[in-house]
Design an enzyme around this catalytic site. Sequence first.
Site, PDB file in Angstrom:
ATOM      1  N   HIS A  22      37.314  41.853  37.395  1.00 47.50           N
ATOM      2  CA  HIS A  22      38.814  42.485  37.551  1.00 47.50           C
ATOM      3  C   HIS A  22      39.764  42.126  36.490  1.00 47.50           C
ATOM      4  O   HIS A  22      39.641  41.142  35.790  1.00 47.50           O
ATOM      5  CB  HIS A  22      39.304  42.428  38.959  1.00 47.50           C
ATOM      6  N   GLU A  44      35.139  37.234  46.163  1.00 46.36           N
ATOM      7  CA  GLU A  44      35.054  35.788  45.334  1.00 46.36           C
ATOM      8  C   GLU A  44      34.720  34.658  46.256  1.00 46.36           C
ATOM      9  O   GLU A  44      34.596  34.783  47.473  1.00 46.36           O
ATOM     10  CB  GLU A  44      36.463  35.659  44.750  1.00 46.36           C
TER      11      GLU A  44
END
Length: 200
Positions: free
Chosen positions: A18, A89
Site C-alpha cells: 500500500h 498485516e
Amino acid sequence: MSSSRAPAAVREIWLIRHGETAWSLSGQHTGRTDIALTDNGREQARALAPVLAGQHFDVVLSSPMSRATETCRLAGLGDRMTITADLHEWDYGIYEGRTTADIQKTDPAWSVWQSPIPQGEDLARIERRAGSVVEALLALHGRVALFSHAHFLRALGGYWASGAAALGEHLYLETASVSVLGFDHEARAIRRWNSISRSR
C-alpha cells in the site's frame, strides 16, 4: 516446511504494498490500526495505475485494511477486488504504534522477526498464515494482483521462495512498491522485488 517446488497453475503473483501512511513515514508499527493513506500515499497509488494497466490480472486480492483497499482502487483494480482477511498485516500486539527504536530503548535486542510479540503474532504464527496463503495462491490460475502490507508481504515472499517466512527479514519493501513472485521452471522464485514506479 513447505516444498518450494510446485506446478505453475498460477503464473505470477504481483505483490503490491500500500501507499504511504503517516505511520509508515514515521516508522511506527501499523498492524490492526486502520490508518488512511497520506496525500502522498494516494499519489503513489495513482502512479501504480499505468504499471498495472499493462497487465491482465485473473484475480485481484486485497487486505481488508483501508490503506490496502484504497491503494487497490486508486491503482485501477478496485472494481475487481476481493477482500481476503489473511492478507492483513502482522499483528504487533503490545508494540502497535511504536517504532523499533523506541522498543529497543527497553529491549535492545528486540526484532519483529526474532522476538516474542505479546498479544500479537510472532514469526511462527506469521509463517503458518503465509503458508496458508501460498497454498491458496497455488490453487489459482493465471496472474494474481495482491495488495497488502510490508512485513506480511516480506514474510510471504520469503515463504514463497524458501518455505521460511524468516527470509523476509532480508527483503526490504518501499511503500507502493511492486514485486513479482513466479517460477524458474517448476521452482518457486522471486522474479522481481521492490520495484518503484518511475513516475513517482
